[in-house]
Scaffold this motif. Structure first.
Motif, PDB file in Angstrom:
ATOM      1  N   ILE A  52      32.958  37.547  32.270  1.00  0.00           N
ATOM      2  CA  ILE A  52      32.272  37.402  30.985  1.00  0.00           C
ATOM      3  C   ILE A  52      30.795  37.762  31.039  1.00  0.00           C
ATOM      4  CG2 ILE A  52      33.860  35.580  30.246  1.00  0.00           C
ATOM      5  CD1 ILE A  52      31.583  33.584  30.819  1.00  0.00           C
ATOM      6  N   SER A  53      30.238  37.943  32.231  1.00  0.00           N
ATOM      7  CA  SER A  53      28.811  38.268  32.320  1.00  0.00           C
ATOM      8  C   SER A  53      28.579  39.750  32.054  1.00  0.00           C
ATOM      9  CB  SER A  53      28.265  37.890  33.695  1.00  0.00           C
ATOM     10  OG  SER A  53      28.813  38.712  34.698  1.00  0.00           O
ATOM     11  N   GLY A  54      27.347  40.073  31.727  1.00  0.00           N
ATOM     12  CA  GLY A  54      27.017  41.446  31.387  1.00  0.00           C
ATOM     13  C   GLY A  54      27.187  42.427  32.522  1.00  0.00           C
ATOM     14  N   ASP A  55      27.040  41.967  33.775  1.00  0.00           N
ATOM     15  CA  ASP A  55      27.175  42.870  34.919  1.00  0.00           C
ATOM     16  C   ASP A  55      28.564  42.817  35.541  1.00  0.00           C
ATOM     17  OD1 ASP A  55      27.073  40.360  35.987  1.00  0.00           O
ATOM     18  OD2 ASP A  55      25.690  40.873  37.621  1.00  0.00           O
ATOM     19  N   TRP A  58      36.386  43.519  33.793  1.00  0.00           N
ATOM     20  CA  TRP A  58      37.733  43.095  34.180  1.00  0.00           C
ATOM     21  C   TRP A  58      38.251  43.899  35.362  1.00  0.00           C
ATOM     22  CZ3 TRP A  58      41.914  46.310  34.406  1.00  0.00           C
ATOM     23  CH2 TRP A  58      41.871  47.506  33.660  1.00  0.00           C
ATOM     24  N   ARG A  59      37.786  45.148  35.508  1.00  0.00           N
ATOM     25  CA  ARG A  59      38.247  45.979  36.630  1.00  0.00           C
ATOM     26  C   ARG A  59      37.751  45.423  37.961  1.00  0.00           C
ATOM     27  NH1 ARG A  59      36.884  48.910  32.360  1.00  0.00           N
ATOM     28  NH2 ARG A  59      38.374  50.394  31.484  1.00  0.00           N
ATOM     29  N   ASP A  60      36.523  44.905  37.970  1.00  0.00           N
ATOM     30  CA  ASP A  60      36.015  44.270  39.192  1.00  0.00           C
ATOM     31  C   ASP A  60      36.846  43.038  39.535  1.00  0.00           C
ATOM     32  OD1 ASP A  60      33.870  46.101  39.457  1.00  0.00           O
ATOM     33  OD2 ASP A  60      32.707  44.974  37.983  1.00  0.00           O
ATOM     34  N   HIS A  61      37.136  42.229  38.524  1.00  0.00           N
ATOM     35  CA  HIS A  61      37.973  41.043  38.724  1.00  0.00           C
ATOM     36  C   HIS A  61      39.362  41.461  39.217  1.00  0.00           C
ATOM     37  CE1 HIS A  61      39.392  36.933  36.878  1.00  0.00           C
ATOM     38  NE2 HIS A  61      39.605  37.010  38.170  1.00  0.00           N
ATOM     39  N   PHE A  62      39.882  42.538  38.652  1.00  0.00           N
ATOM     40  CA  PHE A  62      41.199  43.052  39.044  1.00  0.00           C
ATOM     41  C   PHE A  62      41.213  43.431  40.522  1.00  0.00           C
ATOM     42  CE2 PHE A  62      43.849  46.773  39.853  1.00  0.00           C
ATOM     43  CZ  PHE A  62      45.085  46.375  39.379  1.00  0.00           C
ATOM     44  N   PHE A  63      40.244  44.230  40.953  1.00  0.00           N
ATOM     45  CA  PHE A  63      40.249  44.691  42.341  1.00  0.00           C
ATOM     46  C   PHE A  63      39.978  43.546  43.319  1.00  0.00           C
ATOM     47  CE2 PHE A  63      39.690  48.996  40.513  1.00  0.00           C
ATOM     48  CZ  PHE A  63      40.745  49.621  41.166  1.00  0.00           C
ATOM     49  N   PHE A  80      46.916  42.317  33.183  1.00  0.00           N
ATOM     50  CA  PHE A  80      47.043  41.499  31.980  1.00  0.00           C
ATOM     51  C   PHE A  80      46.285  40.184  32.143  1.00  0.00           C
ATOM     52  CE2 PHE A  80      49.196  38.246  29.429  1.00  0.00           C
ATOM     53  CZ  PHE A  80      49.124  38.839  28.171  1.00  0.00           C
ATOM     54  N   LEU A  81      46.406  39.567  33.307  1.00  0.00           N
ATOM     55  CA  LEU A  81      45.743  38.288  33.562  1.00  0.00           C
ATOM     56  C   LEU A  81      44.232  38.398  33.417  1.00  0.00           C
ATOM     57  CD1 LEU A  81      45.994  35.300  34.762  1.00  0.00           C
ATOM     58  CD2 LEU A  81      45.396  36.388  36.946  1.00  0.00           C
ATOM     59  N   VAL A  82      43.640  39.345  34.138  1.00  0.00           N
ATOM     60  CA  VAL A  82      42.175  39.406  34.164  1.00  0.00           C
ATOM     61  C   VAL A  82      41.595  39.919  32.853  1.00  0.00           C
ATOM     62  CG1 VAL A  82      42.136  39.633  36.673  1.00  0.00           C
ATOM     63  CG2 VAL A  82      42.150  41.696  35.267  1.00  0.00           C
ATOM     64  N   ARG A  83      42.330  40.772  32.146  1.00  0.00           N
ATOM     65  CA  ARG A  83      41.830  41.268  30.863  1.00  0.00           C
ATOM     66  C   ARG A  83      41.825  40.161  29.814  1.00  0.00           C
ATOM     67  NH1 ARG A  83      43.221  47.564  29.718  1.00  0.00           N
ATOM     68  NH2 ARG A  83      41.702  47.100  28.099  1.00  0.00           N
ATOM     69  N   GLN A  84      42.663  39.151  30.004  1.00  0.00           N
ATOM     70  CA  GLN A  84      42.723  38.037  29.068  1.00  0.00           C
ATOM     71  C   GLN A  84      41.608  37.019  29.309  1.00  0.00           C
ATOM     72  OE1 GLN A  84      44.999  37.562  26.415  1.00  0.00           O
ATOM     73  NE2 GLN A  84      45.330  39.714  26.881  1.00  0.00           N
ATOM     74  N   GLY A  85      40.908  37.137  30.447  1.00  0.00           N
ATOM     75  CA  GLY A  85      39.910  36.147  30.833  1.00  0.00           C
ATOM     76  C   GLY A  85      38.908  35.778  29.748  1.00  0.00           C
ATOM     77  N   PRO A  86      38.135  36.722  29.223  1.00  0.00           N
ATOM     78  CA  PRO A  86      37.127  36.382  28.216  1.00  0.00           C
ATOM     79  C   PRO A  86      37.711  35.724  26.967  1.00  0.00           C
ATOM     80  CG  PRO A  86      36.693  38.546  29.136  1.00  0.00           C
ATOM     81  CD  PRO A  86      38.042  38.141  29.643  1.00  0.00           C
ATOM     82  N   SER A  87      38.842  36.226  26.465  1.00  0.00           N
ATOM     83  CA  SER A  87      39.431  35.639  25.261  1.00  0.00           C
ATOM     84  C   SER A  87      39.979  34.240  25.538  1.00  0.00           C
ATOM     85  CB  SER A  87      40.551  36.549  24.718  1.00  0.00           C
ATOM     86  OG  SER A  87      41.596  36.697  25.651  1.00  0.00           O
ATOM     87  N   VAL A  88      40.445  34.008  26.756  1.00  0.00           N
ATOM     88  CA  VAL A  88      40.923  32.677  27.143  1.00  0.00           C
ATOM     89  C   VAL A  88      39.782  31.664  27.114  1.00  0.00           C
ATOM     90  CG1 VAL A  88      41.578  31.352  29.186  1.00  0.00           C
ATOM     91  CG2 VAL A  88      42.986  33.258  28.454  1.00  0.00           C
ATOM     92  N   SER A 367      40.050  30.357  41.996  1.00  0.00           N
ATOM     93  CA  SER A 367      39.858  30.063  40.566  1.00  0.00           C
ATOM     94  C   SER A 367      40.674  30.954  39.624  1.00  0.00           C
ATOM     95  CB  SER A 367      38.370  30.142  40.184  1.00  0.00           C
ATOM     96  OG  SER A 367      37.669  29.041  40.732  1.00  0.00           O
ATOM     97  N   ASN A 368      41.666  31.636  40.169  1.00  0.00           N
ATOM     98  CA  ASN A 368      42.604  32.366  39.309  1.00  0.00           C
ATOM     99  C   ASN A 368      43.777  31.499  38.870  1.00  0.00           C
ATOM    100  OD1 ASN A 368      41.335  34.801  38.994  1.00  0.00           O
ATOM    101  ND2 ASN A 368      42.661  35.947  40.393  1.00  0.00           N
ATOM    102  N   SER A 369      43.941  30.319  39.480  1.00  0.00           N
ATOM    103  CA  SER A 369      45.113  29.502  39.162  1.00  0.00           C
ATOM    104  C   SER A 369      45.009  28.870  37.782  1.00  0.00           C
ATOM    105  CB  SER A 369      45.324  28.422  40.222  1.00  0.00           C
ATOM    106  OG  SER A 369      44.171  27.618  40.362  1.00  0.00           O
ATOM    107  N   LEU A 370      43.847  28.309  37.435  1.00  0.00           N
ATOM    108  CA  LEU A 370      43.692  27.736  36.100  1.00  0.00           C
ATOM    109  C   LEU A 370      43.789  28.832  35.044  1.00  0.00           C
ATOM    110  CD1 LEU A 370      40.834  25.094  36.571  1.00  0.00           C
ATOM    111  CD2 LEU A 370      43.309  24.757  36.627  1.00  0.00           C
ATOM    112  N   LEU A 371      43.265  30.012  35.380  1.00  0.00           N
ATOM    113  CA  LEU A 371      43.366  31.153  34.461  1.00  0.00           C
ATOM    114  C   LEU A 371      44.827  31.508  34.219  1.00  0.00           C
ATOM    115  CD1 LEU A 371      41.862  33.423  32.897  1.00  0.00           C
ATOM    116  CD2 LEU A 371      42.024  34.799  34.981  1.00  0.00           C
ATOM    117  N   GLU A 372      45.606  31.555  35.300  1.00  0.00           N
ATOM    118  CA  GLU A 372      47.034  31.860  35.175  1.00  0.00           C
ATOM    119  C   GLU A 372      47.734  30.836  34.291  1.00  0.00           C
ATOM    120  OE1 GLU A 372      50.928  32.447  38.091  1.00  0.00           O
ATOM    121  OE2 GLU A 372      49.372  30.992  38.604  1.00  0.00           O
ATOM    122  N   CYS A 373      47.434  29.563  34.498  1.00  0.00           N
ATOM    123  CA  CYS A 373      48.062  28.504  33.699  1.00  0.00           C
ATOM    124  C   CYS A 373      47.850  28.733  32.206  1.00  0.00           C
ATOM    125  CB  CYS A 373      47.485  27.138  34.082  1.00  0.00           C
ATOM    126  SG  CYS A 373      48.052  26.487  35.658  1.00  0.00           S
TER     127      CYS A 373
END
Length: 523
Positions: A52-55, A58-63, A80-88, A367-373
C-alpha cells in the motif's frame, strides 16, 4: 437434526470474515470445539501484508512471496492474493479495524523476514490477530449462531456431495447439521509437535475429516517452523514475532556472536526455514541462543504482548535477551481449493490454514497468512451467495458403530514421533521409522466410522491421520525445499528442484505424485 444455509467449522479470522459477509442474507452457524476466541488467529502477533505504500507494488509483494515459497507457489493464486491486498485493507477499515499509524498519520509499516519492502500493517502493536478477531466477532455475534465446545466429527456426504457435518459436545452427545454449504476453517496442525506457537486446538481435525470424506490433500510435507519461540526449561512459552527482528533484534549465541552473520544475505531476516535450521543446529549441540533486543527502544511499549509474556515467564528484559528455539508454526499444505475456496467435494469449502490454496508454496512469507484468511474467506462468501443453494436432502440413518477402537497412542507419543522423525530436519531413516510407527495405526485413519470413540480418541485419530500424511509426503519428496529439509538431499537448490506436487486422493493410502509447478515465472 439442525438445518442451516451455511455451517462453518472453526472460529478464527477466516471463519468470522466469511460469516460477516454471509450472515447478512444467510442463516449461518459457527461451530468451534473450544471457546470462540481460542484460535491461532487470536495468537497472531504479526500483521497483515499489503503493498500500500507509494514505493511498493503488488509485483514486489508477488516476487517476495514466490521466492520465499521456493518457486513452488501457484502463480495465478499468488497474484490474486497480493493484488487484493490494498482493497482488503480498505474493507477491514470499513469494518472498524484500526491499523497502527505514525505521528504524521501514515501507516506504521513494518518489515519482516524475506520482504523487500516495509509493508506489514499492525493493529494493537503485536496483537493484530486478536484485534481483527475481536472486531469481527463483535459484528457477527448478533447475527450468527455460535456454538462453542462442540467437536466436528465427520463430514456428511451424500451422492459425493457434502450436505452437512456430524458433531459431538462435551457430553458425547451427537448432533447432525444439514447445510448445502460447509466451510472448514479449523486452522493448522502445530500441536502434532512438542514445541509450537499454535493454539491447543490446532490438531489437524479439518484435514483429517476432509481426507476421510474423500477430498484431495496436497503439500503436506511443507511444515513451517517459526525460528523464535520463547522457551524456558526447554518448554515453548509463546511466539516472539518476526516483527521484533524487523525492528532490529538479532539472534545471538551465549557469547554474543551474531548467529546469522554470513549465513544468508538477509541474515536475521532470512526466510524462516533458513533461520530455524540455523538455530536448530546450535540447539542440537546444547548451545543456548537468544534474541538480543538491545537495539529496540521502548520495547515494552512497541511489543506489549511479548513483554507481558516474558514477564509471566520470569524473563527479565533488563538483560535485553530472550531465550529462543524454533517451534511448529504453519502448515503450507492442506485441503486443496481453487480461488473460490471450493474443494474437490461439491458443497465443501476450506479457508485459512486448513486449506492448500497454493499461495504459500513450500514456505510461507511472513504476514501473508492473515491476508490469505481475509481474501479467500471473502471469495467463498461471494461464491456461496452467487449459487442457487438446494437445502432439501434425504439424510439416511447412520449405522451405529459397535467395535471398540482399541489401543491408541497418547498425544505426547505422537508429538515425540513427529518432532524426532518429521521435524525441522529429516532423514531417510527418521522418516522410515516414523512411517513404520504410524502404519500400525492405519485402522484408525481410514476406518474410523467402524469404531466407537470418545472425543479424546477422535482427536488422537485425527492427529495420527495428519501425522501419517506429513511423514509419507516427506518420504516421497526426495529433495530439500522450503519447510521440508532432508539431510540425505541437503544441497537441493532451484536448478535441482523437482517440479512436482504430492497429492493424496482422500481415502487412499498412497500419494499421487504429479508435475504441477511452473518452470519459470510469467509475471
Amino acid at each position: 437434526m439442525i438445518k442451516a444455509d451455511v455451517v462453518i467449522i472453526g472460529s478464527g479470522l477466516a471463519s468470522l470474515m466469511a460469516a460477516d459477509i454471509l450472515s447478512v442474507t444467510k442463516n449461518v452457524i459457527i461451530i468451534t470445539k473450544s471457546s470462540v476466541t481460542d484460535s491461532n488467529s487470536v495468537l497472531a502477533q504479526g500483521g497483515i501484508a499489503a503493498a500500500i505504500s507509494g514505493d511498493d507494488d503488488w509485483r514486489d509483494h508477488f516476487f517476495d512471496t514466490i521466492r520465499a515459497g521456493c518457486y513452488h507457489n501457484d502463480e495465478t493464486m499468488t497474484e490474486f492474493l497480493v493484488r487484493q491486498g490494498p482493497s482488503v485493507i480498505d474493507s477491514l477499515i470499513n469494518k472498524g479495524i484500526d491499523f497502527d499509524r505514525c505521528k504524521d498519520g501514515s501507516y506504521a509499516l513494518g518489515k519482516e523476514g524475506a520482504h523487500s519492502r516495509r509493508r506489514i500493517l499492525h493493529s494493537g502493536g503485536d496483537a493484530t490477530g486478536k484485534e481483527l478477531v475481536m472486531k469481527l466477532l463483535a459484528r457477527v455475534k448478533e447475527k450468527t449462531t455460535i456454538i462453542e465446545h462442540e467437536f466436528a466429527i465427520d463430514i456428511l456426504i451424500q451422492n459425493r456431495t457434502c450436505i452437512g457435518v456430524y458433531t459431538k459436545n462435551s457430553e458425547e452427545r451427537k448432533t447432525t447439521y444439514i447445510a448445502p454449504s460447509v466451510i472448514l476453517a479449523t486452522g493448522g496442525i502445530g500441536q502434532l509437535y512438542e514445541v509450537t506457537s499454535n493454539s491447543e486446538q490446532a490438531t489437524g481435525d479439518g484435514i483429517a475429516m476432509a481426507y476421510r470424506a474423500g477430498a484431495t490433500i496436497a503439500d503436506m510435507e511443507f511444515v513451517q517452523f517459526h525460528p523464535t519461540m520463547l522457551v524456558k526449561s526447554s518448554k515453548g512459552i509463546g511466539l516472539v514475532s518476526e516483527a521484533v527482528r524487523g525492528e532490529g533484534a538479532r539472534i545471538v549465541t551465549e557469547k554474543g556472536d551474531f548467529l546469522m552473520a554470513g549465513k544468508h544475505p538477509l541474515e536475521d531476516l532470512a526466510p524462516r526455514d533458513v533461520v530455524a535450521r540455523a538455530i536448530n543446529e546450535h540447539l542440537c549441540k546444547n548451545e543456548l541462543l537468544y534474541l538480543d533486543i538491545s537495539n529496540i527502544e521502548h520495547f515494552t511499549t512497541r511489543f506489549p504482548s511479548i513483554a507481558t509474556m516474558c514477564e509471566k515467564a520470569s524473563i527479565d528484559l533488563k538483560h535485553h535477551r530472550i531465550p529462543i528455539a524454533p517451534g511448529a508454526h504453519f502448515m503450507m499444505g492442506g485441503v486443496v481449493t481453487n480461488e473460490k475456496g471450493e474443494t474437490s467435494i461439491p458443497g465443501l469449502y476450506a479457508v485459512g490454514e486448513v486449506a492448500r490454496t497454493g499461495v504459500h508454496g513450500a514456505n510461507r512469507l511472513a504476514s501473508n497468512s492473515l491476508l490469505e484468511c481475509v481474501v479467500f474467506a471473502a471469495e467463498i462468501a461471494k461464491e456461496i451467495l452467487r449459487k442457487q443453494q438446494i437445502s432439501s436432502f434425504f439424510v439416511p440413518a447412520t449405522e451405529k458403530a459397535t467395535r471398540e477402537i482399541g489401543h491408541l497412542p497418547s498425544e505426547l507419543e505422537i508429538k515425540e514421533v513427529m518432532t524426532k522423525g518429521v521435524g525441522i530436519v529429516r532423514t531417510r531413516q527418521s522418516l522410515k521409522e516414523a512411517l513404520s510407527w504410524f502404519t500400525t495405526y492405519r485402522f484408525a485413519m481410514l476406518h474410523l466410522k467402524n469404531f466407537t470413540t470418545t472425543l479424546e480418541q477422535q482427536k488422537i485419530c485425527n492427529m495420527l491421520t495428519v501425522g501419517y500424511l506429513i511423514a509419507l509426503a516427506a518420504w516421497e519428496r526426495t529433495e530439500s525445499r522450503g519447510g521440508h529439509y532432508r539431510t540425505d538431499y541437503p544441497n537441493s537448490h532451484e536448478r535441482k528442484w523437482k517440479h512436482k506436487t504430492i497429492y493424496f486422493s482422500g481415502g487412499s493410502e498412497k500419494p499421487l505424485v504429479t508435475t504441477n509447478c511452473q518452470e519459470k515465472l510469467s509475471v
